[in-house]
Design a protein around this motif. Sequence first.
Motif, short mmCIF file in Angstrom:
data_model
loop_
_atom_site.label_atom_id
_atom_site.label_comp_id
_atom_site.label_asym_id
_atom_site.label_seq_id
_atom_site.Cartn_x
_atom_site.Cartn_y
_atom_site.Cartn_z
N GLY A 247 -22.67 -16.72 1.93
CA GLY A 247 -22.77 -17.33 3.25
C GLY A 247 -22.69 -16.35 4.40
O GLY A 247 -22.53 -16.76 5.56
N GLY A 248 -22.82 -15.04 4.14
CA GLY A 248 -22.78 -14.04 5.20
C GLY A 248 -24.14 -13.81 5.81
O GLY A 248 -25.17 -14.29 5.33
N ASP A 249 -24.16 -13.05 6.90
CA ASP A 249 -25.40 -12.73 7.59
C ASP A 249 -25.90 -11.35 7.18
O ASP A 249 -25.10 -10.42 7.02
N VAL A 250 -27.22 -11.23 7.03
CA VAL A 250 -27.84 -9.93 6.78
C VAL A 250 -28.98 -9.75 7.76
O VAL A 250 -29.48 -10.71 8.35
N GLU A 251 -29.42 -8.50 7.94
CA GLU A 251 -30.52 -8.24 8.85
C GLU A 251 -31.79 -8.90 8.34
O GLU A 251 -32.00 -9.08 7.14
N GLU A 252 -32.69 -9.23 9.26
CA GLU A 252 -33.87 -10.03 8.93
C GLU A 252 -34.75 -9.39 7.87
O GLU A 252 -35.18 -10.04 6.92
N ASP A 253 -35.01 -8.07 7.97
CA ASP A 253 -35.88 -7.45 6.99
C ASP A 253 -35.25 -7.41 5.61
O ASP A 253 -35.91 -7.55 4.59
N THR A 254 -33.90 -7.25 5.57
CA THR A 254 -33.20 -7.28 4.28
C THR A 254 -33.24 -8.67 3.68
O THR A 254 -33.36 -8.85 2.48
N THR A 255 -33.14 -9.69 4.54
CA THR A 255 -33.18 -11.06 4.07
C THR A 255 -34.50 -11.36 3.36
O THR A 255 -34.55 -11.97 2.31
N GLN A 256 -35.59 -10.88 3.96
CA GLN A 256 -36.88 -11.14 3.35
C GLN A 256 -36.99 -10.49 1.98
O GLN A 256 -37.50 -11.07 1.04
N ALA A 257 -36.48 -9.27 1.86
CA ALA A 257 -36.52 -8.58 0.57
C ALA A 257 -35.68 -9.30 -0.46
O ALA A 257 -36.05 -9.43 -1.62
N ALA A 258 -34.51 -9.82 -0.03
CA ALA A 258 -33.62 -10.52 -0.96
C ALA A 258 -34.27 -11.80 -1.46
O ALA A 258 -34.13 -12.18 -2.60
#
Length: 431
Positions: free
Chosen positions: A175-186
């Motif tokens: 439930g934590g926040d990650v940067e947008e580009d990292t989110t897409q990779a995940a």
Amino acid sequence: MNHLTVGQRAPLSNFAIDDTAPITLKFTRQSPIEMDISCFALDAAGKLINDDYMVFYNQPTSPCGQIKLTHYESQPTASKGIQAEFEVNLSKLADNIDSLFFVLSADTPLNQIQSLEIGIWQQVQKAQAEYQAADFAQQQASMLMQLYRKGGVWRVSNVAQGFNGGLAAIVQHFGGDVEEDTTQAADVTTTPVQTKPSLEKVMLDKAPKLVNLAKKATISLEKRQLQQLTAKVALVLDASGSMNRQYKKGRVQEVVNRILPLAVNFDDDQALDCWAFARDPQYLGEIGLNNYDGFIKNAHGGWRKWVLGPRINNEAEVMKAVTEFYQKDGLDVPIYVLFISDGGVNDNRGITRVMTDAAKLPIFWQFVGLGGRGYGILKKLDDMEGRVIDNCDFFELDDLDDISEETLYENMLEEFPSWLKEAREIGLISK
């Protein structure tokens, strides 16, 4: 010193660890690749308290000051060396912190790591967990070890559960926040192939009353990557005299409603098998989307007419009946049994014998104490020795209204995934 095997869970006191005093976790590794070790402080729903409660090399102390990364070495090493040391003071953590998860992650597959050891220290080393390259496969992250509260007691679990997608995916998972580009990779690495219709859609089509339950069950299933699991689900209901109040108030029917989403998700027939017991067990048949509503009042003439003999406790007999039923059925998939009791348990020897024998089968038992006391051996089975695998868990609650549906699903599925992992490793269920 005690060795924690993968999947093992136990109170810290079993290792002579005082949870009112600080403890240190030391991570010793031999690795040709860079890797990170982080600690996540989670609430009862398994979510990160907030982003400040992810303790790692760039954020070495929690806001409360009770979780500290006191030593860290990031570079690869050809020889064994201490990479990280965490100091935690469990007794001073806020009440909303329900568990601490220690996570290993890297940008490449973890099976390149040669070895990793976790030592739990309190003046001297009290326990140790060891991992080799083969324990990590191709995953880029692993949820290694958990310290968690259960019944007011701090416990340890050697989870060692691999996770696709690396650290960013685990941050999202909690439930934590990650940067947008990292989110897409995940998203690319963690989204499973959906071969089953969504649980919510099934309920919307066939049992709209249960849609909200389905949504909450889905959260727990997704967190544990169980959406695609095929399993059978059983429900065992205490129908001794002391349970009358629970039946009259509709609490037992509510149990049926709450477990049915799990059965619909796991079972190809979208149904669960149900037993009741007093002195004698009775198989009540399947509960599905077409007959769940009012099942307790209607099945076999209703709960007052069930043929159970004198309304006294005899847990061992119904446990044998359930075990024999699935042995005849073929044991081709794992089986999850939810066993409801309000206490007054007797025949500890008989129960111990059945559970020891059943540990050799692909059956997991989740015992739930509902509004009673005197649970006896049921509370101790989780730590019982002499079994090939820990095949059960127990939690208790005074009233279903005292616990949210989200928390109930979290408790119901707390130890099931680690049992599945270990059962596969020792060949109880197919890979």
